[in-house]
Design a protein around this motif. Structure first.
Motif, mmCIF file in Angstrom:
data_model
loop_
_atom_site.group_PDB
_atom_site.id
_atom_site.type_symbol
_atom_site.label_atom_id
_atom_site.label_comp_id
_atom_site.label_asym_id
_atom_site.label_seq_id
_atom_site.Cartn_x
_atom_site.Cartn_y
_atom_site.Cartn_z
ATOM 1 N N ALA A 362 0.828 -1.196 0.000
ATOM 2 C CA ALA A 362 0.000 0.000 0.000
ATOM 3 C C ALA A 362 0.870 1.257 0.000
ATOM 4 C CB ALA A 362 -0.926 0.010 1.205
ATOM 5 N N VAL A 363 0.289 2.343 -0.499
ATOM 6 C CA VAL A 363 0.988 3.627 -0.517
ATOM 7 C C VAL A 363 0.665 4.425 0.743
ATOM 8 C CG1 VAL A 363 1.249 5.806 -1.750
ATOM 9 C CG2 VAL A 363 1.040 3.668 -3.026
ATOM 10 N N SER A 364 -0.630 4.522 1.026
ATOM 11 C CA SER A 364 -0.986 5.355 2.175
ATOM 12 C C SER A 364 -2.101 4.774 3.032
ATOM 13 C CB SER A 364 -1.418 6.743 1.700
ATOM 14 O OG SER A 364 -2.565 6.645 0.857
ATOM 15 N N GLU A 380 -13.412 -7.940 2.907
ATOM 16 C CA GLU A 380 -12.744 -7.342 1.756
ATOM 17 C C GLU A 380 -11.578 -6.486 2.253
ATOM 18 O OE1 GLU A 380 -15.515 -5.161 -0.559
ATOM 19 O OE2 GLU A 380 -16.654 -6.937 -1.206
ATOM 20 N N ILE A 381 -10.385 -6.776 1.724
ATOM 21 C CA ILE A 381 -9.161 -6.049 2.093
ATOM 22 C C ILE A 381 -8.653 -5.345 0.840
ATOM 23 C CG2 ILE A 381 -6.814 -6.252 2.979
ATOM 24 C CD1 ILE A 381 -7.721 -8.812 4.426
ATOM 25 N N SER A 382 -8.625 -4.010 0.876
ATOM 26 C CA SER A 382 -8.206 -3.223 -0.282
ATOM 27 C C SER A 382 -7.030 -2.335 0.112
ATOM 28 C CB SER A 382 -9.356 -2.343 -0.793
ATOM 29 O OG SER A 382 -10.495 -3.131 -1.072
ATOM 30 N N ASP A 383 -6.119 -2.158 -0.813
ATOM 31 C CA ASP A 383 -5.002 -1.225 -0.612
ATOM 32 C C ASP A 383 -4.936 -0.282 -1.798
ATOM 33 O OD1 ASP A 383 -3.014 -2.215 -2.694
ATOM 34 O OD2 ASP A 383 -3.319 -4.068 -1.542
ATOM 35 N N ASP A 384 -4.153 0.776 -1.666
ATOM 36 C CA ASP A 384 -3.985 1.750 -2.745
ATOM 37 C C ASP A 384 -2.633 1.607 -3.417
ATOM 38 O OD1 ASP A 384 -2.471 2.585 -0.642
ATOM 39 O OD2 ASP A 384 -3.201 4.665 -0.642
ATOM 40 N N PRO A 433 -9.924 0.065 -8.810
ATOM 41 C CA PRO A 433 -9.446 1.282 -9.494
ATOM 42 C C PRO A 433 -8.108 1.777 -8.951
ATOM 43 C CG PRO A 433 -11.805 1.429 -9.113
ATOM 44 C CD PRO A 433 -11.343 0.185 -8.424
ATOM 45 N N ALA A 434 -7.897 1.565 -7.650
ATOM 46 C CA ALA A 434 -6.605 1.938 -7.064
ATOM 47 C C ALA A 434 -6.169 0.808 -6.141
ATOM 48 C CB ALA A 434 -6.719 3.249 -6.303
#
Length: 446
Positions: A362-364, A380-384, A433-434
């Protein structure tokens, strides 16, 4: 072609047997009714024949004479369907209803004989008739006499149709009652099998450990054998886990020794050989760590439950203490009734591995969203981060695949998939998307 279930086989066979039995019974009743009606008709004809015979009056010492025929509307109306014919010696008389038609009569017959015959009427219709042959007088002066009395069979047919019209509604009602009773019998009789099917489903979902002994005696041998097979399976799986753990622990010490030898070779100036030894040792170390993790996966899910929200919170708190996790913006959304049918340690290991990957790439920020459907809990686990190239997504899910060659301590997605498979869950990944979105779906407890 898919075979019919046992319930449908019994219903089809029993329904066919009931319908065939009722059909045979109705046919038998119809035959008995026909015989009864014909006997009544013959008795009526015999009575009418006696009235016709009474027209003949014997004369002592002379030829018999014929009195006037009895008045009967059935015999006075032409082609009424009721007929009589009398032959006395050479003289023949008949009812007005025959008009100009005459029945054929046997020329020679045993005197006193009576026969039930079928004749053709004046208009070609079928008749039921009796034919009697008598002698009027005694001795050589006796005169032969023959009498035929007939009526149309249409009356018998109409009576039969009327009988069927009255019988069929009752037969249909009886068929309905018998079929309903048979269906109820089949349903009640097969209910223990439905209970077994439900318990087997509970076994597959982890809601039961065994079938149990509270079943009818007819199916208890099957239930006992299945429970014995489950006992053998659990014992064999326990032995396999222990053997895997022993093997992994047995490799761990020699691998540490190899890593020490590689360091010694580097100090002696053999850097190329040391790198090769370290590469092989690290690969084997990852495999050993993975087998140790797989050996820890719980196999008995019958009573294992955990609070998925608490597990996620616990893992996040740990990651927030490390530098990479401390700088992340954590967005967490939990749901009510997040009790999962899964061992808590297994879920912690799977979620921990996925969150470590998310933090690493992840970035932030990292976002966690939990939801619940009727049977499953979704995390659901999402990163940027940069995500994963589409061509590598499918390959990454294959057993043992990695996109990097680092020697980190992570078990990898393959062991996460093993953990979820053992719990009856699943793992999916898509590029958002990110960044990357990973979804963990695990069975929810009732």
């Amino acid at each position: 072609m898919r075979p019919l279930s046992l319930r449908w086989r019994l219903l089809v066979a029993g329904g066919a047997a009931i319908l065939v039995s009722l059909s045979v019974g109705i046919a038998g009743l119809a035959a008995l009714f026909d015989r009864h009606v014909e006997r009544v008709a013959v008795a009526n004809l015999e009575a009418r024949a006696q009235a016709v015979i009474a027209m003949v009056e014997p004369v002592a010492g002379g030829a018999p004479i014929l009195r006037q025929a009895p008045r009967d509307p059935n015999y006075d109306q032409p082609f009424s369907g009721h007929y009589w014919q009398l032959r006395l010696g050479e003289r023949t008389v008949r009812s007005r209803s025959l008009w100009d038609y005459a029945f054929p009569m046997a020329e020679t017959a045993r005197h006193g004989a009576q026969e039930v015959v079928s004749l053709t009427g004046p208009r070609g219709n079928q008749l039921l008739a009796i034919e009697r042959h008598l002698l009027v007088g005694r001795g050589p002066e006796a005169v032969p006499m023959a009498v035929i009395v007939a009526s149309e069979r249409a009356e018998l047919v109409n009576a039969r149709r009327g009988f069927f019209r009255d019988l069929l509604p009752y037969a249909a009602a009886m068929a309905g009652l018998l079929l309903a009773a048979f269906v109820a019998q089949v349903m009640i009789g097969l209910r223990p099998l439905s209970r077994i099917a439900a318990r087997i489903t509970d076994l597959s979902l982890g809601k039961r450990a065994r079938l149990g002994g509270d079943l009818p005696s007819e199916v208890m041998p099957l239930a006992r054998q299945l429970d014995l097979l489950l006992d053998d399976r659990d014992r064999e799986m326990a032995r396999a886990r222990h053997r895997a753990a022993d093997l992994a622990h047995g490799f761990k010490t020699p691998l540490q020794a190899l890593m020490g030898d590689a360091g010694e070779l580097r100090r002696l100036g053999q850097a190329r050989i040391a790198d090769n030894v370290e590469s092989v040792a690290k690969t084997m170390h990852r495999l050993v760590s993975r087998e140790l993790a797989r050996a820890r996966i719980q196999s008995d899910r019958a009573s294992a439950t955990c609070d998925a929200a608490a597990v996620v919170d616990r893992v996040v708190r740990v990651l927030q203490r490390v530098p990479a996790g401390r700088r992340m913006d954590w967005q967490i959304t939990v749901c009510d009734n997040a009790i999962a049918r899964m061992d808590g340690d297994d879920l912690t290991e799977a979620v921990g591995a996925l969150l470590e990957n998310a933090v690493r790439h992840a970035v932030s920020g990292v976002r966690i969203e939990m939801s619940r459907t009727a049977k499953m809990i979704h995390i659901e686990i999402s990163d940027d981060g940069p995500g994963i190239p589409e061509k590598d997504l499918a390959r990454l899910m294959q057993r043992g695949e990695r996109l990097d060659s680092s020697d980190g301590q992570g078990i990898g997605l393959a062991i996460v998939s093993d953990i979820l498979d053992a719990a009856g869950g699943r793992l999916s990944m898509i590029n958002a998307p990110a960044g990357l979105k990973v979804t963990v779906s695990i069975p929810g407890a009732d």
